[in-house]
Motif scaffolding. Structure first.
Motif, PDB file in Angstrom:
ATOM      1  N   ALA A   1       0.744  -1.091  -0.090  1.00  0.00           N
ATOM      2  CA  ALA A   1      -0.126   0.568  -0.019  1.00  0.00           C
ATOM      3  C   ALA A   1       0.967   1.053  -0.423  1.00  0.00           C
ATOM      4  O   ALA A   1       2.019   1.304   0.690  1.00  0.00           O
ATOM      5  CB  ALA A   1      -1.205   0.028   0.960  1.00  0.00           C
ATOM      6  N   GLU A   2       0.300   2.370  -0.530  1.00  0.00           N
ATOM      7  CA  GLU A   2       0.787   4.031  -0.688  1.00  0.00           C
ATOM      8  C   GLU A   2       0.537   4.253   0.128  1.00  0.00           C
ATOM      9  O   GLU A   2      -0.580   4.535   0.510  1.00  0.00           O
ATOM     10  CB  GLU A   2       0.726   4.218  -1.821  1.00  0.00           C
ATOM     11  CG  GLU A   2       1.866   3.697  -3.248  1.00  0.00           C
ATOM     12  CD  GLU A   2       2.022   4.631  -4.233  1.00  0.00           C
ATOM     13  OE1 GLU A   2       1.519   6.009  -4.116  1.00  0.00           O
ATOM     14  OE2 GLU A   2       2.146   4.395  -5.430  1.00  0.00           O
ATOM     15  N   LEU A   3       1.583   4.963   1.992  1.00  0.00           N
ATOM     16  CA  LEU A   3       0.427   5.363   2.581  1.00  0.00           C
ATOM     17  C   LEU A   3       1.370   6.325   3.292  1.00  0.00           C
ATOM     18  O   LEU A   3       2.776   6.136   3.037  1.00  0.00           O
ATOM     19  CB  LEU A   3       0.626   3.886   3.948  1.00  0.00           C
ATOM     20  CG  LEU A   3      -0.713   3.199   3.147  1.00  0.00           C
ATOM     21  CD1 LEU A   3       0.145   1.759   4.932  1.00  0.00           C
ATOM     22  CD2 LEU A   3      -1.725   3.035   3.586  1.00  0.00           C
ATOM     23  N   LEU A   4       0.740   7.496   4.067  1.00  0.00           N
ATOM     24  CA  LEU A   4       1.135   8.397   5.002  1.00  0.00           C
ATOM     25  C   LEU A   4       0.610   8.433   6.381  1.00  0.00           C
ATOM     26  O   LEU A   4      -0.770   7.789   6.059  1.00  0.00           O
ATOM     27  CB  LEU A   4       1.119   9.897   4.423  1.00  0.00           C
ATOM     28  CG  LEU A   4       1.556  10.169   2.580  1.00  0.00           C
ATOM     29  CD1 LEU A   4       1.048  11.126   2.494  1.00  0.00           C
ATOM     30  CD2 LEU A   4       3.515  10.408   2.653  1.00  0.00           C
ATOM     31  N   LEU A   5       1.296   8.079   7.407  1.00  0.00           N
ATOM     32  CA  LEU A   5       1.302   8.356   9.031  1.00  0.00           C
ATOM     33  C   LEU A   5       2.033   9.178   9.514  1.00  0.00           C
ATOM     34  O   LEU A   5       2.519   9.726   9.746  1.00  0.00           O
ATOM     35  CB  LEU A   5       1.865   6.735   9.299  1.00  0.00           C
ATOM     36  CG  LEU A   5       1.405   6.560  10.977  1.00  0.00           C
ATOM     37  CD1 LEU A   5      -0.098   6.383  11.157  1.00  0.00           C
ATOM     38  CD2 LEU A   5       2.598   5.543  11.125  1.00  0.00           C
TER      39      LEU A   5
END
Length: 242
Positions: free
Chosen positions: A36-40
Protein backbone atom coordinates in the motif's frame (compact mmCIF):
# COMPACT_ATOMS: atom_id res chain seq x y z
CA UNK A 1 -3.09 3.10 -6.70
CA UNK A 2 -4.33 6.02 -4.63
CA UNK A 3 -2.27 7.13 -1.66
CA UNK A 4 -3.90 6.96 1.79
CA UNK A 5 -3.16 9.22 4.72
CA UNK A 6 -3.53 7.63 8.16
CA UNK A 7 -4.01 9.55 11.41
CA UNK A 8 -2.84 6.95 13.88
CA UNK A 9 -1.50 6.52 17.39
CA UNK A 10 -4.97 6.23 18.98
CA UNK A 11 -3.68 3.75 19.94
CA UNK A 12 -0.37 2.68 18.45
CA UNK A 13 -1.50 -0.94 19.01
CA UNK A 14 -4.37 -0.72 16.53
CA UNK A 15 -2.45 1.54 14.12
CA UNK A 16 -0.05 -1.36 13.67
CA UNK A 17 -3.05 -3.50 12.72
CA UNK A 18 -4.15 -0.93 10.13
CA UNK A 19 -0.71 -0.90 8.55
CA UNK A 20 -0.56 -4.69 8.37
CA UNK A 21 -4.08 -5.16 7.04
CA UNK A 22 -3.76 -2.46 4.38
CA UNK A 23 -0.56 -3.98 3.04
CA UNK A 24 -1.96 -7.51 3.18
CA UNK A 25 -5.03 -6.34 1.29
CA UNK A 26 -3.04 -4.70 -1.48
CA UNK A 27 -0.80 -7.73 -1.84
CA UNK A 28 -3.82 -10.06 -1.94
CA UNK A 29 -5.43 -7.96 -4.66
CA UNK A 30 -2.41 -7.10 -6.82
CA UNK A 31 -0.04 -9.95 -5.99
CA UNK A 32 3.73 -10.20 -5.87
CA UNK A 33 5.65 -7.44 -4.15
CA UNK A 34 2.84 -4.88 -4.17
CA UNK A 35 2.16 -2.95 -0.98
CA UNK A 36 0.00 0.00 0.00
CA UNK A 37 1.00 3.61 -0.63
CA UNK A 38 0.60 5.15 2.81
CA UNK A 39 1.41 8.30 4.73
CA UNK A 40 1.16 8.06 8.52
CA UNK A 41 0.85 10.81 11.12
CA UNK A 42 1.02 9.07 14.48
CA UNK A 43 -0.04 11.30 17.36
CA UNK A 44 1.04 11.05 20.97
CA UNK A 45 -2.15 9.57 22.41
CA UNK A 46 -1.64 10.60 26.05
CA UNK A 47 -2.46 14.32 25.50
CA UNK A 48 -5.39 13.38 23.24
CA UNK A 49 -6.76 11.02 25.90
CA UNK A 50 -6.47 13.78 28.50
CA UNK A 51 -8.49 16.12 26.28
CA UNK A 52 -11.09 13.38 25.77
CA UNK A 53 -11.42 12.84 29.52
CA UNK A 54 -11.78 16.59 30.05
CA UNK A 55 -14.45 16.82 27.36
CA UNK A 56 -12.30 19.22 25.31
CA UNK A 57 -13.15 17.64 22.00
CA UNK A 58 -12.57 20.85 20.04
CA UNK A 59 -8.87 20.99 20.94
CA UNK A 60 -8.43 17.29 20.25
CA UNK A 61 -10.23 17.65 16.94
CA UNK A 62 -8.09 20.64 15.98
CA UNK A 63 -4.97 18.50 16.37
CA UNK A 64 -6.41 15.84 14.07
CA UNK A 65 -7.56 18.45 11.56
CA UNK A 66 -4.01 19.80 11.42
CA UNK A 67 -2.67 16.28 10.90
CA UNK A 68 -5.14 15.69 8.08
CA UNK A 69 -4.14 18.98 6.42
CA UNK A 70 -0.46 18.02 6.56
CA UNK A 71 -1.20 14.57 5.15
CA UNK A 72 -3.10 16.09 2.23
CA UNK A 73 -0.26 18.51 1.51
CA UNK A 74 2.13 15.55 1.56
CA UNK A 75 0.10 13.79 -1.14
CA UNK A 76 -2.66 11.82 0.57
CA UNK A 77 -5.67 11.32 -1.70
CA UNK A 78 -7.95 10.27 1.18
CA UNK A 79 -7.59 10.37 4.95
CA UNK A 80 -8.50 7.85 7.66
CA UNK A 81 -8.79 8.50 11.39
CA UNK A 82 -7.58 5.13 12.69
CA UNK A 83 -9.89 5.14 15.71
CA UNK A 84 -13.62 5.19 16.41
CA UNK A 85 -13.89 7.68 19.27
CA UNK A 86 -12.17 10.57 17.51
CA UNK A 87 -14.77 10.38 14.75
CA UNK A 88 -16.73 12.54 17.16
CA UNK A 89 -14.70 15.30 15.45
CA UNK A 90 -14.93 13.81 11.95
CA UNK A 91 -16.82 16.77 10.50
CA UNK A 92 -14.14 19.18 11.68
CA UNK A 93 -11.38 17.01 10.25
CA UNK A 94 -13.21 16.64 6.94
CA UNK A 95 -13.66 20.41 6.74
CA UNK A 96 -9.89 20.91 6.97
CA UNK A 97 -9.15 18.95 3.78
CA UNK A 98 -10.33 18.79 0.18
CA UNK A 99 -9.82 15.03 -0.22
CA UNK A 100 -12.28 12.44 1.16
CA UNK A 101 -12.33 11.42 4.80
CA UNK A 102 -13.20 7.71 4.82
CA UNK A 103 -15.54 7.43 7.80
CA UNK A 104 -15.30 4.36 10.03
CA UNK A 105 -19.00 4.60 10.95
CA UNK A 106 -20.07 4.38 7.33
CA UNK A 107 -17.74 1.44 6.69
CA UNK A 108 -19.06 -0.37 9.77
CA UNK A 109 -22.71 0.29 8.92
CA UNK A 110 -22.25 -0.93 5.35
CA UNK A 111 -20.61 -4.13 6.59
CA UNK A 112 -23.51 -4.72 8.98
CA UNK A 113 -26.04 -4.09 6.23
CA UNK A 114 -24.28 -6.68 4.06
CA UNK A 115 -24.78 -9.20 6.89
CA UNK A 116 -28.53 -8.41 6.91
CA UNK A 117 -28.59 -7.80 10.66
CA UNK A 118 -30.59 -5.14 12.46
CA UNK A 119 -29.73 -4.84 16.17
CA UNK A 120 -25.97 -4.79 16.65
CA UNK A 121 -24.46 -4.58 20.13
CA UNK A 122 -21.94 -1.74 20.11
CA UNK A 123 -18.82 -2.45 22.16
CA UNK A 124 -16.53 0.55 22.39
CA UNK A 125 -15.16 3.29 24.60
CA UNK A 126 -17.63 4.98 26.91
CA UNK A 127 -17.51 8.04 24.63
CA UNK A 128 -18.42 6.07 21.50
CA UNK A 129 -21.20 4.16 23.25
CA UNK A 130 -22.75 7.10 25.11
CA UNK A 131 -22.37 10.01 22.69
CA UNK A 132 -24.76 10.05 19.75
CA UNK A 133 -22.31 10.68 16.90
CA UNK A 134 -21.68 6.98 16.21
CA UNK A 135 -25.11 5.54 16.87
CA UNK A 136 -26.68 8.27 14.71
CA UNK A 137 -24.42 7.20 11.85
CA UNK A 138 -25.57 3.59 12.21
CA UNK A 139 -29.23 4.57 12.49
CA UNK A 140 -28.93 6.46 9.21
CA UNK A 141 -28.47 3.03 7.59
CA UNK A 142 -31.61 1.66 9.24
CA UNK A 143 -29.79 -0.11 12.07
CA UNK A 144 -30.93 -0.17 15.69
CA UNK A 145 -27.70 -0.24 17.71
CA UNK A 146 -27.75 -1.43 21.31
CA UNK A 147 -25.28 -0.55 24.04
CA UNK A 148 -24.48 -2.45 27.25
CA UNK A 149 -25.60 -1.28 30.68
CA UNK A 150 -23.71 1.37 32.63
CA UNK A 151 -21.50 -1.00 34.59
CA UNK A 152 -20.53 -2.90 31.47
CA UNK A 153 -19.76 0.34 29.67
CA UNK A 154 -17.38 1.37 32.44
CA UNK A 155 -15.70 -2.05 32.37
CA UNK A 156 -15.23 -1.92 28.61
CA UNK A 157 -13.82 1.60 28.78
CA UNK A 158 -11.27 0.53 31.41
CA UNK A 159 -10.26 -2.55 29.43
CA UNK A 160 -9.67 -0.43 26.34
CA UNK A 161 -7.69 2.42 27.91
CA UNK A 162 -5.91 0.63 30.77
CA UNK A 163 -5.12 -2.59 28.93
CA UNK A 164 -5.57 -2.85 25.16
CA UNK A 165 -4.22 0.59 24.27
CA UNK A 166 -1.14 -0.30 26.31
CA UNK A 167 -0.62 -3.70 24.70
CA UNK A 168 -2.03 -5.73 27.62
CA UNK A 169 -4.17 -8.75 26.69
CA UNK A 170 -5.85 -10.21 29.78
CA UNK A 171 -7.75 -13.50 29.77
CA UNK A 172 -10.05 -12.27 32.54
CA UNK A 173 -10.98 -9.24 30.46
CA UNK A 174 -11.76 -11.50 27.51
CA UNK A 175 -14.12 -13.49 29.72
CA UNK A 176 -15.74 -10.28 30.97
CA UNK A 177 -16.39 -8.98 27.45
CA UNK A 178 -17.82 -12.33 26.36
CA UNK A 179 -20.23 -12.11 29.31
CA UNK A 180 -21.28 -8.64 28.17
CA UNK A 181 -21.96 -10.05 24.71
CA UNK A 182 -24.04 -12.88 26.15
CA UNK A 183 -26.16 -10.37 28.05
CA UNK A 184 -26.62 -8.40 24.87
CA UNK A 185 -27.72 -11.51 23.00
CA UNK A 186 -30.27 -12.26 25.73
CA UNK A 187 -31.62 -8.73 25.35
CA UNK A 188 -32.09 -9.09 21.60
CA UNK A 189 -28.79 -8.27 19.91
CA UNK A 190 -28.40 -10.11 16.61
CA UNK A 191 -24.80 -9.05 15.95
CA UNK A 192 -21.79 -7.38 17.55
CA UNK A 193 -19.70 -4.37 16.60
CA UNK A 194 -16.09 -4.26 17.70
CA UNK A 195 -16.49 -0.48 17.88
CA UNK A 196 -13.02 0.06 19.26
CA UNK A 197 -10.14 -0.64 16.90
CA UNK A 198 -8.32 -2.56 19.66
CA UNK A 199 -11.08 -5.06 20.46
CA UNK A 200 -10.00 -7.41 17.69
CA UNK A 201 -6.76 -7.83 19.61
CA UNK A 202 -8.71 -9.28 22.55
CA UNK A 203 -11.50 -11.27 20.89
CA UNK A 204 -11.68 -13.66 17.96
CA UNK A 205 -14.76 -12.87 15.90
CA UNK A 206 -15.38 -16.58 15.25
CA UNK A 207 -15.65 -17.24 19.00
CA UNK A 208 -18.38 -14.68 19.65
CA UNK A 209 -21.34 -16.76 18.49
CA UNK A 210 -23.03 -13.85 16.69
CA UNK A 211 -22.14 -12.12 13.42
CA UNK A 212 -19.34 -9.65 14.12
CA UNK A 213 -18.18 -6.53 12.34
CA UNK A 214 -14.72 -5.45 13.42
CA UNK A 215 -14.73 -1.71 12.75
CA UNK A 216 -10.98 -1.66 12.03
CA UNK A 217 -11.30 -4.35 9.36
CA UNK A 218 -14.39 -2.72 7.85
CA UNK A 219 -12.51 0.60 7.73
CA UNK A 220 -9.51 -1.04 6.07
CA UNK A 221 -11.74 -2.69 3.46
CA UNK A 222 -13.38 0.65 2.63
CA UNK A 223 -9.94 2.23 2.31
CA UNK A 224 -8.75 -0.58 0.03
CA UNK A 225 -11.81 -0.14 -2.19
CA UNK A 226 -10.91 3.54 -2.58
CA UNK A 227 -7.19 3.00 -3.05
CA UNK A 228 -7.56 0.21 -5.61
CA UNK A 229 -10.63 1.44 -7.46
CA UNK A 230 -8.70 1.88 -10.70
CA UNK A 231 -6.52 -1.21 -10.41
CA UNK A 232 -6.90 -4.42 -12.37
CA UNK A 233 -6.48 -7.40 -10.00
CA UNK A 234 -3.78 -9.94 -10.84
CA UNK A 235 -5.71 -13.02 -9.81
CA UNK A 236 -8.59 -13.32 -7.38
CA UNK A 237 -9.39 -10.41 -5.10
CA UNK A 238 -9.12 -11.24 -1.42
CA UNK A 239 -10.02 -9.72 1.92
CA UNK A 240 -7.23 -9.28 4.50
CA UNK A 241 -7.48 -11.50 7.55
CA UNK A 242 -7.73 -9.96 11.00
Amino acid sequence: MRRLGLIGGMSAESTTTYYQLLNQGVRARLGGLHSAELLLWSVDFAPIAQLQAAGDWARAGAQLAQAAHVLERAGAEAVLICANTMHLEADEVAAAISVPLIHIGDATAQALTALEVKRPLLLATRFTMEETFYRDRLEHYGLEPMIPGEGARERLHAIIYDELCQGVIDVGSRTAVMAIIERGRAEGADSVIFGCTELGLLLEADAVGLPVVDSALAHVNAALAFALADQSPQGRAATPNR
